[in-house]
Design an enzyme around this catalytic site. Structure first.
Site, PDB file in Angstrom:
ATOM      1  N   MET A  81       0.901  -1.010   0.396  1.00 22.28           N
ATOM      2  CA  MET A  81      -0.304   0.010  -0.136  1.00 22.28           C
ATOM      3  C   MET A  81       0.832   0.824  -0.434  1.00 22.28           C
ATOM      4  O   MET A  81       1.902   1.612   0.160  1.00 22.28           O
ATOM      5  CB  MET A  81      -0.761  -0.559   1.073  1.00 22.28           C
ATOM      6  CG  MET A  81      -1.740  -1.094   1.413  1.00 22.28           C
ATOM      7  SD  MET A  81      -3.126  -1.325   2.523  1.00 22.28           S
ATOM      8  CE  MET A  81      -4.112   0.586   2.574  1.00 22.28           C
ATOM      9  N   HIS A  82      -0.024   2.268  -0.213  1.00 23.01           N
ATOM     10  CA  HIS A  82       0.653   3.919  -0.412  1.00 23.01           C
ATOM     11  C   HIS A  82       1.269   4.032  -1.182  1.00 23.01           C
ATOM     12  O   HIS A  82       1.872   5.209  -1.065  1.00 23.01           O
ATOM     13  CB  HIS A  82       1.450   4.038   1.455  1.00 23.01           C
ATOM     14  CG  HIS A  82       0.465   3.334   2.650  1.00 23.01           C
ATOM     15  ND1 HIS A  82      -0.485   3.430   2.562  1.00 23.01           N
ATOM     16  CD2 HIS A  82       0.844   2.341   3.318  1.00 23.01           C
ATOM     17  CE1 HIS A  82      -0.897   3.045   3.480  1.00 23.01           C
ATOM     18  NE2 HIS A  82      -0.345   2.173   4.223  1.00 23.01           N
ATOM     19  N   ASP A 241      -2.565  -4.839   0.781  1.00 23.49           N
ATOM     20  CA  ASP A 241      -2.334  -6.017   0.490  1.00 23.49           C
ATOM     21  C   ASP A 241      -3.240  -6.423   1.966  1.00 23.49           C
ATOM     22  O   ASP A 241      -2.937  -7.803   2.704  1.00 23.49           O
ATOM     23  CB  ASP A 241      -0.389  -6.442   1.044  1.00 23.49           C
ATOM     24  CG  ASP A 241      -0.311  -5.073   1.730  1.00 23.49           C
ATOM     25  OD1 ASP A 241      -0.938  -4.054   2.517  1.00 23.49           O
ATOM     26  OD2 ASP A 241       1.378  -4.994   1.892  1.00 23.49           O
TER      27      ASP A 241
END
Length: 515
Positions: A81-82, A241
């Site tokens: 992520m991110h 995830d």
């Protein structure tokens, strides 16, 4: 029986699973790639490496599973992520992607809070505070520090969504991963026009947002040729995830909680409605279940603390284990089990890389407290395992404080492979923990989302009910539980006692490095 692929774009490599609609795993493949750190605290990857890893891992899975291309009926995506992928008007990558563990954006986090009208106002807008790992600070960093690159940006994608673009030609994301950008109105499950306006980010730079099981596009002929699949295979939204991993653990109903003890530790709870911690100590994101949400706490060095202990203090056990042909962790946990519950007053704080939940303190550091001549190696090992599990309990207690029921705790990761650590978790959490039949992480959840989105099941809840079942149950030992209930408040107090010292130490280290 139809086959579904789950592709997970991880930090160390891409993992692809081939799964039948009844949940049986037919084949698995992982392709690794490098991580770049051009400056201290920076963490980057080349999105082209993700694409190559995806192509190669899919090809390997088809070969290993002896799967005919026409058997594949859907693809689900998951990923770290991110991260931020910046594309130009031709869809080309402008620079390497900034990752979730990149720490360069502290000033941009402060800028976001200021533009939003303060921390509390920001949390009201997007359910979370500004953290250096999130995507929005990375966008501002590019604008502030590489304006020549920012001027070229026509689209901003998350890691798995870049792979979606290469597979389908579509710019798209889904709600669970988009929640971690800090730009999504988590309650409304759409981009926050108010925050985008305050940050002066054009909404046209962001992709369309889908629900996680929705079909977001189909395989192009170009991508199909590379993968060895037919054109037109549906690609569903997928999940970040952690949300995809929760799907793979069956965390899709009220009362279900997962505790995943990997390098980091994640405690993840399903919620039927939006529930926000006003202090921002725990994340509230959209779940990969349609119109549901989740709360999530993250311990940065959970299993990672025990790995550090193995590397620094367990080399004799590693050597013996090599000769015996066993896992060194087996010897280390056997040794730890020789010490009593509570390690006779030896406490370990597992903040080796700072901490996220509940302290959000990058300066926090690991510590042993209470050491005496009586303590030996078994106490050291057990206290590390206890400290990591206490940190996971910190996350659980926040979830309970938010009035979210914790009726069943499903444990996974390294902490579920050891009976001793399963028992330790049951004792410290104070309730039974269970394991399930499949533990393949985000890729498995992504494949289940594909089964739901392409019609094999009515929805992902039905898919999980059909494929996932509990296989072991570990009840707490009442004596150990009582000991840990006495020890836990001491553990909590130690961080507060050391908090100001951590800041002083950080300043000392910074001053030393500049000399």
């Amino acid at each position: 029986m139809s086959v579904y692929l789950g592709i997970d774009i991880g930090t160390s490599g891409t993992k692809t699973l081939a799964v039948r609609e009844d949940g049986e795993i037919l084949a698995s493949a992982t392709v690794e790639y490098p991580l770049y750190s051009p400056q201290p605290g920076w963490s980057e990857q080349d999105p082209e490496d993700w694409w190559k890893g995806s192509v190669e891992s899919v090809q390997l899975v088809l070969k290993r599973g002896n799967i005919a291309p026409e058997e594949v009926k859907g693809i689900g995506l998951s990923g770290q992520m991110h991260g931020s992928v910046f594309l130009d008007k031709e869809g080309k990558v402008i620079r390497r992607a900034l990752l979730w563990n990149d720490q360069r954006t502290a000033r941009e986090c402060a800028e976001i809070e200021e533009r939003a009208g303060g921390r509390e106002s920001l949390i009201k807008l997007v359910a979370n505070p500004a953290l250096t790992g999130f995507t929005a600070p990375k966008i501002l960093w590019l604008r502030n520090h590489e304006p020549q690159h920012y001027e070229q940006v026509q689209q901003i994608l998350l890691p798995k969504d870049y792979i979606r673009y290469r597979l389908t030609g579509e710019f798209a994301s889904e709600v669970s991963d988009a929640s971690g950008t800090l730009l999504l109105d988590v309650k409304a499950r759409q981009w926050s026009s108010e925050l985008l306006s305050k940050l002066e980010i054009d909404s046209a730079l962001l992709p369309k947002v889908y629900e996680s099981e929705e079909v977001s596009g189909t395989l192009t002929s170009t991508a199909a040729t590379k993968l060895g699949l037919p054109a037109g295979v549906p690609v569903v939204g997928g999940g970040g995830d952690q949300a995809a991993s929760a799907i793979g653990n069956g965390i899709v109903s009220r009362g279900a909680v997962s505790a995943t003890m990997g390098t980091s530790g994640v405690v993840f709870a399903h919620s039927d409605e939006v529930q926000i911690d006003a202090a921002g100590r725990i994340h509230t994101f959209c779940h990969a279940v349609r119109d549901k949400w989740h709360v999530m706490g993250c311990v940065l060095s959970a299993g990672g603390s025990f790995q550090w202990y193995r590397n620094q203090f367990g080399q004799p056990e590693v050597a013996v284990a090599r000769d015996m042909g066993v896992d060194p962790y087996e010897l280390l946990t056997t040794q730890a089990a020789q010490a009593p519950a509570g390690s006779e007053g030896l406490f370990f704080l597992p903040y080796l890389t700072g901490e996220r939940t509940p302290h959000a303190d990058p300066n926090a550091r690991g510590a042993w407290v209470g050491m005496s001549l009586r303590h030996g190696k078994s106490h050291l090992g057990r206290s590390v395992m206890e400290g990591a599990t206490f940190a996971m309990r910190d996350c659980l207690e926040l979830i309970r404080e938010m009035q979210i029921p914790v009726e069943e705790i499903r444990v996974s990761g390294g902490g579920s492979r050891s009976q001793f650590w399963k028992q330790l978790q049951a004792d410290i959490y104070g309730q039974e923990v269970v394991t399930i039949n499949a533990e393949e992480g985000p890729a498995y959840g992504a494949a289940l989302l594909a089964t739901a989105g392409t019609g094999a099941y009515n929805d992902v809840v039905e898919a999980c009910q059909a494929t996932i079942r509990v296989v072991t149950q570990t009840k707490p030992c009442e004596t150990a539980k009582a000991t840990y209930n006495r020890a836990y408040p001491i553990y909590q107090k130690l961080y507060q006692s050391l908090k100001s010292d951590y800041q002083t130490i950080a300043e000392f280290v910074q001053g030393t490095s500049q000399n």
